[in-house]
Design a protein around this motif. Sequence first.
Motif, PDB file in Angstrom:
ATOM      1  N   LYS A  57      18.965 -41.384  22.842  1.00  0.00           N
ATOM      2  CA  LYS A  57      17.861 -40.751  22.131  1.00  0.00           C
ATOM      3  C   LYS A  57      17.244 -39.620  22.945  1.00  0.00           C
ATOM      4  O   LYS A  57      16.836 -38.613  22.391  1.00  0.00           O
ATOM      5  CB  LYS A  57      16.797 -41.794  21.799  1.00  0.00           C
ATOM      6  N   VAL A  58      17.192 -39.780  24.273  1.00  0.00           N
ATOM      7  CA  VAL A  58      16.626 -38.740  25.126  1.00  0.00           C
ATOM      8  C   VAL A  58      17.449 -37.466  25.007  1.00  0.00           C
ATOM      9  O   VAL A  58      16.916 -36.362  24.881  1.00  0.00           O
ATOM     10  CB  VAL A  58      16.570 -39.211  26.594  1.00  0.00           C
ATOM     11  N   ARG A  59      18.759 -37.582  25.017  1.00  0.00           N
ATOM     12  CA  ARG A  59      19.641 -36.420  24.874  1.00  0.00           C
ATOM     13  C   ARG A  59      19.484 -35.806  23.489  1.00  0.00           C
ATOM     14  O   ARG A  59      19.520 -34.595  23.329  1.00  0.00           O
ATOM     15  CB  ARG A  59      21.091 -36.855  25.119  1.00  0.00           C
ATOM     16  N   ALA A  60      19.292 -36.636  22.458  1.00  0.00           N
ATOM     17  CA  ALA A  60      19.122 -36.127  21.100  1.00  0.00           C
ATOM     18  C   ALA A  60      17.859 -35.279  20.987  1.00  0.00           C
ATOM     19  O   ALA A  60      17.838 -34.262  20.304  1.00  0.00           O
ATOM     20  CB  ALA A  60      19.080 -37.284  20.104  1.00  0.00           C
ATOM     21  N   TYR A  61      16.790 -35.694  21.688  1.00  0.00           N
ATOM     22  CA  TYR A  61      15.564 -34.905  21.678  1.00  0.00           C
ATOM     23  C   TYR A  61      15.754 -33.574  22.396  1.00  0.00           C
ATOM     24  O   TYR A  61      15.071 -32.600  22.085  1.00  0.00           O
ATOM     25  CB  TYR A  61      14.412 -35.676  22.330  1.00  0.00           C
ATOM     26  N   ASP A  62      16.660 -33.509  23.354  1.00  0.00           N
ATOM     27  CA  ASP A  62      16.946 -32.247  24.029  1.00  0.00           C
ATOM     28  C   ASP A  62      17.741 -31.306  23.132  1.00  0.00           C
ATOM     29  O   ASP A  62      17.634 -30.085  23.262  1.00  0.00           O
ATOM     30  CB  ASP A  62      17.720 -32.488  25.319  1.00  0.00           C
ATOM     31  N   ILE A  63      18.542 -31.849  22.236  1.00  0.00           N
ATOM     32  CA  ILE A  63      19.374 -31.023  21.363  1.00  0.00           C
ATOM     33  C   ILE A  63      18.542 -30.443  20.218  1.00  0.00           C
ATOM     34  O   ILE A  63      18.571 -29.246  19.971  1.00  0.00           O
ATOM     35  CB  ILE A  63      20.562 -31.839  20.825  1.00  0.00           C
ATOM     36  N   ILE A  64      17.806 -31.281  19.505  1.00  0.00           N
ATOM     37  CA  ILE A  64      16.958 -30.804  18.414  1.00  0.00           C
ATOM     38  C   ILE A  64      15.574 -30.530  18.991  1.00  0.00           C
ATOM     39  O   ILE A  64      14.846 -31.446  19.351  1.00  0.00           O
ATOM     40  CB  ILE A  64      16.911 -31.821  17.264  1.00  0.00           C
ATOM     41  N   VAL A  65      15.225 -29.256  19.081  1.00  0.00           N
ATOM     42  CA  VAL A  65      13.985 -28.848  19.749  1.00  0.00           C
ATOM     43  C   VAL A  65      12.790 -29.031  18.823  1.00  0.00           C
ATOM     44  O   VAL A  65      11.826 -29.704  19.160  1.00  0.00           O
ATOM     45  CB  VAL A  65      14.085 -27.390  20.238  1.00  0.00           C
ATOM     46  N   LYS A  66      12.840 -28.412  17.622  1.00  0.00           N
ATOM     47  CA  LYS A  66      11.727 -28.522  16.684  1.00  0.00           C
ATOM     48  C   LYS A  66      12.182 -28.093  15.291  1.00  0.00           C
ATOM     49  O   LYS A  66      13.150 -27.336  15.154  1.00  0.00           O
ATOM     50  CB  LYS A  66      10.544 -27.673  17.140  1.00  0.00           C
ATOM     51  N   PRO A  67      11.490 -28.559  14.252  1.00  0.00           N
ATOM     52  CA  PRO A  67      11.817 -28.102  12.895  1.00  0.00           C
ATOM     53  C   PRO A  67      11.240 -26.708  12.660  1.00  0.00           C
ATOM     54  O   PRO A  67      10.255 -26.312  13.281  1.00  0.00           O
ATOM     55  CB  PRO A  67      11.137 -29.137  12.002  1.00  0.00           C
ATOM     56  N   ILE A  68      11.868 -25.982  11.757  1.00  0.00           N
ATOM     57  CA  ILE A  68      11.371 -24.671  11.354  1.00  0.00           C
ATOM     58  C   ILE A  68      10.801 -24.841   9.953  1.00  0.00           C
ATOM     59  O   ILE A  68      11.526 -25.188   9.014  1.00  0.00           O
ATOM     60  CB  ILE A  68      12.500 -23.622  11.379  1.00  0.00           C
ATOM     61  N   LEU A  69       9.498 -24.634   9.814  1.00  0.00           N
ATOM     62  CA  LEU A  69       8.810 -24.871   8.549  1.00  0.00           C
ATOM     63  C   LEU A  69       8.247 -23.551   8.022  1.00  0.00           C
ATOM     64  O   LEU A  69       7.214 -23.068   8.482  1.00  0.00           O
ATOM     65  CB  LEU A  69       7.689 -25.896   8.744  1.00  0.00           C
ATOM     66  N   THR A  70       8.972 -22.965   7.063  1.00  0.00           N
ATOM     67  CA  THR A  70       8.547 -21.740   6.402  1.00  0.00           C
ATOM     68  C   THR A  70       8.694 -21.947   4.900  1.00  0.00           C
ATOM     69  O   THR A  70       9.198 -22.984   4.450  1.00  0.00           O
ATOM     70  CB  THR A  70       9.408 -20.544   6.840  1.00  0.00           C
ATOM     71  N   GLU A  71       8.275 -20.975   4.103  1.00  0.00           N
ATOM     72  CA  GLU A  71       8.426 -21.093   2.664  1.00  0.00           C
ATOM     73  C   GLU A  71       9.898 -21.235   2.281  1.00  0.00           C
ATOM     74  O   GLU A  71      10.245 -22.025   1.402  1.00  0.00           O
ATOM     75  CB  GLU A  71       7.822 -19.877   1.969  1.00  0.00           C
ATOM     76  N   LYS A  72      10.750 -20.491   2.934  1.00  0.00           N
ATOM     77  CA  LYS A  72      12.175 -20.545   2.621  1.00  0.00           C
ATOM     78  C   LYS A  72      12.771 -21.909   2.976  1.00  0.00           C
ATOM     79  O   LYS A  72      13.566 -22.467   2.217  1.00  0.00           O
ATOM     80  CB  LYS A  72      12.911 -19.441   3.372  1.00  0.00           C
ATOM     81  N   THR A  73      12.377 -22.477   4.119  1.00  0.00           N
ATOM     82  CA  THR A  73      12.939 -23.771   4.511  1.00  0.00           C
ATOM     83  C   THR A  73      12.403 -24.898   3.631  1.00  0.00           C
ATOM     84  O   THR A  73      13.093 -25.871   3.398  1.00  0.00           O
ATOM     85  CB  THR A  73      12.666 -24.085   5.989  1.00  0.00           C
ATOM     86  N   TYR A  74      11.160 -24.765   3.128  1.00  0.00           N
ATOM     87  CA  TYR A  74      10.656 -25.767   2.191  1.00  0.00           C
ATOM     88  C   TYR A  74      11.459 -25.738   0.890  1.00  0.00           C
ATOM     89  O   TYR A  74      11.722 -26.772   0.285  1.00  0.00           O
ATOM     90  CB  TYR A  74       9.167 -25.544   1.895  1.00  0.00           C
ATOM     91  N   THR A  75      11.883 -24.558   0.463  1.00  0.00           N
ATOM     92  CA  THR A  75      12.736 -24.451  -0.719  1.00  0.00           C
ATOM     93  C   THR A  75      14.085 -25.117  -0.468  1.00  0.00           C
ATOM     94  O   THR A  75      14.612 -25.825  -1.326  1.00  0.00           O
ATOM     95  CB  THR A  75      12.949 -22.969  -1.088  1.00  0.00           C
TER      96      THR A  75
END
Length: 98
Positions: free
Chosen positions: A3-21
């Motif tokens: 799980k620690v390595r997985a958190y290093d791979i996925i840094v953060k979500p990108i939340l914009t109008e386009k990604t919500y669509t």
Amino acid sequence: MEKVRAYDIIVKPILTEKTYTLMGEGKYTFEVSRDANKLEIREAAELLFNVKVIDVKTMNVKAKPKRLGRHEGYTRQWKKAIIKLADGYVIKELQGNM
């Protein structure tokens, strides 16, 4: 994968109008580590969010030149991944923000 390595791979979500669509279509967008490949991103998402990933698309976002007065520089380079989930799966952590 840990799980620690997985958190290093996925840094953060990108939340914009386009990604919500895109979330309505079962596609989620994340900033990921620049040295991660598609298989590592798939495994990290499945481990962290308990979902079934069908497809991973990645792209490198290049640095752009910026100026502030007489100071010049560049924005940072980063890598973006769009993860498509199997039907019936959602990432509840991101759906709550909608």
